[in-house]
Design a protein around this motif. Sequence first.
Motif, PDB file in Angstrom:
ATOM      1  N   GLU A  37      35.334  48.917  42.164  1.00  0.00           N
ATOM      2  CA  GLU A  37      35.457  49.308  43.351  1.00  0.00           C
ATOM      3  C   GLU A  37      34.049  47.742  43.845  1.00  0.00           C
ATOM      4  N   VAL A  38      33.048  47.723  43.695  1.00  0.00           N
ATOM      5  CA  VAL A  38      31.593  47.593  43.652  1.00  0.00           C
ATOM      6  C   VAL A  38      31.383  46.015  43.000  1.00  0.00           C
ATOM      7  N   PHE A  39      31.619  46.582  41.843  1.00  0.00           N
ATOM      8  CA  PHE A  39      31.692  44.759  41.174  1.00  0.00           C
ATOM      9  C   PHE A  39      32.350  43.844  41.146  1.00  0.00           C
ATOM     10  N   SER A  40      33.834  43.859  41.952  1.00  0.00           N
ATOM     11  CA  SER A  40      34.601  42.998  41.786  1.00  0.00           C
ATOM     12  C   SER A  40      34.508  42.729  43.801  1.00  0.00           C
ATOM     13  N   ASP A 124      45.278  51.682  37.138  1.00  0.00           N
ATOM     14  CA  ASP A 124      44.987  50.869  36.016  1.00  0.00           C
ATOM     15  C   ASP A 124      45.326  49.083  37.435  1.00  0.00           C
ATOM     16  N   PHE A 125      46.221  49.777  37.919  1.00  0.00           N
ATOM     17  CA  PHE A 125      46.177  49.332  39.503  1.00  0.00           C
ATOM     18  C   PHE A 125      45.200  48.766  39.761  1.00  0.00           C
ATOM     19  N   LEU A 126      44.004  49.886  40.042  1.00  0.00           N
ATOM     20  CA  LEU A 126      43.073  49.217  40.201  1.00  0.00           C
ATOM     21  C   LEU A 126      41.845  48.233  39.569  1.00  0.00           C
ATOM     22  N   TRP A 127      42.218  48.448  38.300  1.00  0.00           N
ATOM     23  CA  TRP A 127      41.365  46.994  37.368  1.00  0.00           C
ATOM     24  C   TRP A 127      42.249  46.065  37.787  1.00  0.00           C
ATOM     25  N   LEU A 128      43.566  46.309  37.557  1.00  0.00           N
ATOM     26  CA  LEU A 128      44.619  44.777  37.800  1.00  0.00           C
ATOM     27  C   LEU A 128      43.514  43.870  38.903  1.00  0.00           C
ATOM     28  N   LYS A 129      43.732  44.707  39.905  1.00  0.00           N
ATOM     29  CA  LYS A 129      43.435  44.252  40.785  1.00  0.00           C
ATOM     30  C   LYS A 129      41.710  43.707  41.294  1.00  0.00           C
ATOM     31  N   GLY A 130      40.926  44.674  40.261  1.00  0.00           N
ATOM     32  CA  GLY A 130      39.290  44.025  39.946  1.00  0.00           C
ATOM     33  C   GLY A 130      39.455  42.639  38.890  1.00  0.00           C
ATOM     34  N   ARG A 131      39.956  42.598  38.053  1.00  0.00           N
ATOM     35  CA  ARG A 131      40.018  40.956  37.361  1.00  0.00           C
ATOM     36  C   ARG A 131      40.396  40.409  38.095  1.00  0.00           C
ATOM     37  N   LEU A 132      41.452  40.220  39.182  1.00  0.00           N
ATOM     38  CA  LEU A 132      41.963  39.363  38.975  1.00  0.00           C
ATOM     39  C   LEU A 132      40.705  38.504  40.138  1.00  0.00           C
ATOM     40  N   GLU A 133      39.912  39.714  41.285  1.00  0.00           N
ATOM     41  CA  GLU A 133      38.631  39.188  41.870  1.00  0.00           C
ATOM     42  C   GLU A 133      37.931  38.632  41.748  1.00  0.00           C
ATOM     43  N   GLU A 134      37.692  39.212  40.162  1.00  0.00           N
ATOM     44  CA  GLU A 134      36.549  39.196  39.346  1.00  0.00           C
ATOM     45  C   GLU A 134      36.861  37.411  38.705  1.00  0.00           C
ATOM     46  N   ALA A 135      38.098  36.874  39.001  1.00  0.00           N
ATOM     47  CA  ALA A 135      38.020  35.542  37.775  1.00  0.00           C
ATOM     48  C   ALA A 135      38.548  34.608  39.103  1.00  0.00           C
ATOM     49  N   LEU A 173      52.670  44.953  43.712  1.00  0.00           N
ATOM     50  CA  LEU A 173      52.469  43.877  42.194  1.00  0.00           C
ATOM     51  C   LEU A 173      53.462  42.435  42.900  1.00  0.00           C
ATOM     52  N   ASN A 174      54.500  43.114  43.564  1.00  0.00           N
ATOM     53  CA  ASN A 174      55.257  41.756  43.786  1.00  0.00           C
ATOM     54  C   ASN A 174      54.618  40.506  44.327  1.00  0.00           C
ATOM     55  N   ARG A 175      53.533  40.636  44.996  1.00  0.00           N
ATOM     56  CA  ARG A 175      53.098  39.904  45.793  1.00  0.00           C
ATOM     57  C   ARG A 175      52.138  39.042  44.843  1.00  0.00           C
ATOM     58  N   ILE A 176      51.514  40.075  44.109  1.00  0.00           N
ATOM     59  CA  ILE A 176      50.478  38.827  42.803  1.00  0.00           C
ATOM     60  C   ILE A 176      52.034  38.668  42.112  1.00  0.00           C
ATOM     61  N   ALA A 177      52.772  38.655  42.114  1.00  0.00           N
ATOM     62  CA  ALA A 177      53.805  38.397  41.393  1.00  0.00           C
ATOM     63  C   ALA A 177      54.318  37.220  42.072  1.00  0.00           C
ATOM     64  N   GLU A 178      54.521  36.913  43.374  1.00  0.00           N
ATOM     65  CA  GLU A 178      54.850  35.705  43.579  1.00  0.00           C
ATOM     66  C   GLU A 178      53.607  34.447  43.680  1.00  0.00           C
ATOM     67  N   HIS A 179      52.525  35.244  43.607  1.00  0.00           N
ATOM     68  CA  HIS A 179      51.041  34.126  43.684  1.00  0.00           C
ATOM     69  C   HIS A 179      50.908  33.053  42.462  1.00  0.00           C
ATOM     70  N   ASP A 186      46.779  36.135  32.733  1.00  0.00           N
ATOM     71  CA  ASP A 186      47.106  37.291  31.248  1.00  0.00           C
ATOM     72  C   ASP A 186      46.546  38.232  31.786  1.00  0.00           C
ATOM     73  N   ASP A 187      46.169  38.439  32.868  1.00  0.00           N
ATOM     74  CA  ASP A 187      45.345  40.772  32.759  1.00  0.00           C
ATOM     75  C   ASP A 187      47.002  40.897  33.744  1.00  0.00           C
ATOM     76  N   PHE A 188      47.294  40.058  34.023  1.00  0.00           N
ATOM     77  CA  PHE A 188      48.465  40.759  34.950  1.00  0.00           C
ATOM     78  C   PHE A 188      49.801  40.658  33.970  1.00  0.00           C
ATOM     79  N   LYS A 189      50.221  39.827  32.714  1.00  0.00           N
ATOM     80  CA  LYS A 189      50.951  40.053  31.944  1.00  0.00           C
ATOM     81  C   LYS A 189      51.022  41.122  31.173  1.00  0.00           C
ATOM     82  N   ILE A 190      49.243  40.916  30.594  1.00  0.00           N
ATOM     83  CA  ILE A 190      49.056  42.355  30.181  1.00  0.00           C
ATOM     84  C   ILE A 190      49.296  44.211  30.713  1.00  0.00           C
TER      85      ILE A 190
END
Lengths: 435, 434
Positions: A37-40, A124-135, A173-179, A186-190
């Motif tokens: 949460e903090v890092f992202s 896991d969802f939290l992780w994905l969100k963090g990764r996307l925000e990081e990137a 997830l659907n919003r991510i998929a529509e973006h 990659d993160d999303f795919k994984i």
Amino acid sequence: MSDPVVDNAVPSGNSSVAIPTDISGQILDLDEDDDLEVFSKGTTLTEGSSFNASMQTSPASMINQYKFEEEEGDADTKDIFVTVDNPESFVTAIETYVTYRVMTKTTRSEFDASEFEVRRRYQDFLWLKGRLEEAHPTLIVHPLPEKFVMKGMVERFNEDFIETRRKALHRFLNRIAEHPIFSSTDDFKIFLTAESGELTSHKKQGPSFLSRMGETVKAVAASVRGVRNRPEEFTDMQEYVEAFTQKIGSLDKVSQRIVREKKEHLEELKECVPIYTLWSQSEEELAEPLKSMADCLDSCCKETEEQVKEHNDLLIPALHEYVLCTETLKAVLRRRDNIQADFEAKTEALAMKKADKDAMRDELDKMEDRLEWANNALKSDWTRWQKVMRTDLRSAFVDTAERNVNYYEKCLAVWESFLHSQRTEAEGNGKVDCS
Amino acid sequence: MADSGSEEIAVIGNTDLTPSESENNLKNTMVEKGTNLLKRMEINVAEAEKRTGKNAVNMQETYTVYLIETRPVDAASEGTNPVPDSLWRRYSEFELLRNYLLVAYPFVVVPPLPEKRAEFVWHKLTADNMDPDFVERRRVGLENFLLRVASHQVLSNDKIFYSFLTEENGWKETVFETGFQAKADSRLKALNATFRVKNPDKRFADMKHYGDELQSVISQLLRVRARAADRLYGVYKVHGNYGRVFSEWSAIEKEMGDGLQSAGHHMDAYAASVDDILEEEEHYADQLKEYLFYADAVRAVCRKHELTQFELEMAAQDLTSKKQQREELATGTVRTFSLKGMTSKLFGQETPEQREAKLKMLETQIEEGEELVKERNTECDEYVKSAWVDIERFKEQKDHDLREALISYAIMQISMCKKGIQVWNNAKECFSKM
């Protein structure tokens, strides 16, 4: 880490999960979870440490990519479908948690198959969100449902809570998929395809704990420094976000209050029913109309209950998501500001330094590119977000209005039939009334 | 055991009626149905006004007076439409009239007055007697009361009632002159006393029980209804907040602005619509309240029956015991224990002269007792007959009125639903333009 970790998403019913022998793995896991949460929020782009395929392209080509965003997201051209369902409780010696089934159907070539089914937990969802925000620090990620719900002491394993969370995760997830950008990461795919062991190892490949710490410190320093020459359009955005936060917060509160009041009205209405029934038992001529009255009120009560449930299921979550969105928007604007602050600082430093000017200038150019890229990313995504917001809230309110109409139509039918039967009976008895 | 030829039958409870008046009453109950005052005269309570004046203890007070207008029916139909006669009366005078009628016609289920103080209120209505809404509803209630009395076969012919409608001054004195208050007190005492009746008429016992149930059920209903009205008010009014927020939000949006703004107006309209809705609901509550108070009137009639029955039974019991005493004295045997008997045993027998005197007294008492029993029996029969007629009339009226009330409630709900459909359809259109 070869030992099985708690995060192993074993198919439901299998309680023979190996108890991890290396506890330190878990501790790091949970810490990562919280720290995510903090890092992202504060992380800026680390050069060279990206794990995101799209990051390896130059900023210039990134800018071009946004020009195509308008054509994406049409229902006809949708080539990936994601669902989140089937929540199940998972019990181990250490903890209990819920996993959700994530199903993907896609025709995209970058996927190895056309259908996938995995189980994921909230972490896991939290992780994905963090990764996307990081990137993509200046892109707007749709909010996740909250970690904890403080009000009402709702348990994490309460059915309603799980269902509400499931729906929100599905939307996420659907919003991510529509973006256009996020859905090709990659993160999303994984996330969608990896078996749990694979996911776990992939998760561990992120920037180390210490390097993240370093990023946070930098981010804090940047925000303390502040931005000198913020372009007006971003100041406008900030003002909009502040106002929007207020409005959406009010709407959220008003809607919840309405639901509360309706519930209380329903309670009183319910009490009338047995009284009319009791009364009808003392009467002769009036017994029938009184019983009928009780039945009508009972029907209306059922309709009201239906209506309240629908509000709770549709409008309230929709508004609440946009309340959460405001936090995301504020964070995105902050991160953009930090990138600019960083750049400004470096520019100043360069002006003062005599030696190493060339090396610094190189770095400076890269930072300038990064800033330009971040600004453009934000601007495009902002427009995109506004469209999505408009669609979401419009349909939520249209839906609500429709359901209200439906409610009144049903009640109308109840009373009209009562009236009709009473009048027919009165006429039959020779007592015609004219109203 | 009525004395069938006589026309001078005492109407129970009011011995001050002249024979001709009681004849009148009787005629109206039994013979001339349908010639009631309302057929000859239009009555309405047209206005209400505030007055201030000095009251009985010489203190300033503010009170409301109501304008009663009367007009002969024929005059209106002739098309000339003359100015109606009118006078002002305050609530306490209505109360006085009703109390008089209660005493004068104990066998009648006397129509109730609208409530003295606002009860079963929900938060918007104040319990303030000066509140204009309360005054207006009271005006309607008072008119309703007068119309009910004027259309009642028995009550409508009462002279005091007539002069209430036509003579502003001196009416109070006229009422007091009837001396009804003395009877009112004793009647009140009797009705409140507890006594056991051996052979009540089952119909009256059932009716009293019904009165109890009706009162209980309507009270409950009014209480719940008031709370429900309060909640409904909340639901509608909170939507007004939508109006405000939509309007503010529309200021920061470009494409969504218009849709939001107009939707906001509809939300305001929705919030405002609850005022009319609840006003109409109040009318339904008033109709229920009338029958809440009617339940009381019915119970009073049943209690009066019990009282007359009780008095009859007491008289009969007394007669029986006197007859027994006579027998004992005559035969010299003591069948039952009596203090007299014991003292005479202890202190010696009475002299033959004393016994003679006692017997003579008993004979007189027995004669009087038999008369009394006859009288009371007649009273009882008469009361049962006339009271039951009025109860039947009341039952029919009640069934009709309450069915009408339920129908008007349904009509009101229908109107509310239709308004809701309209508002939300409009809102939906605006939202889709967002």
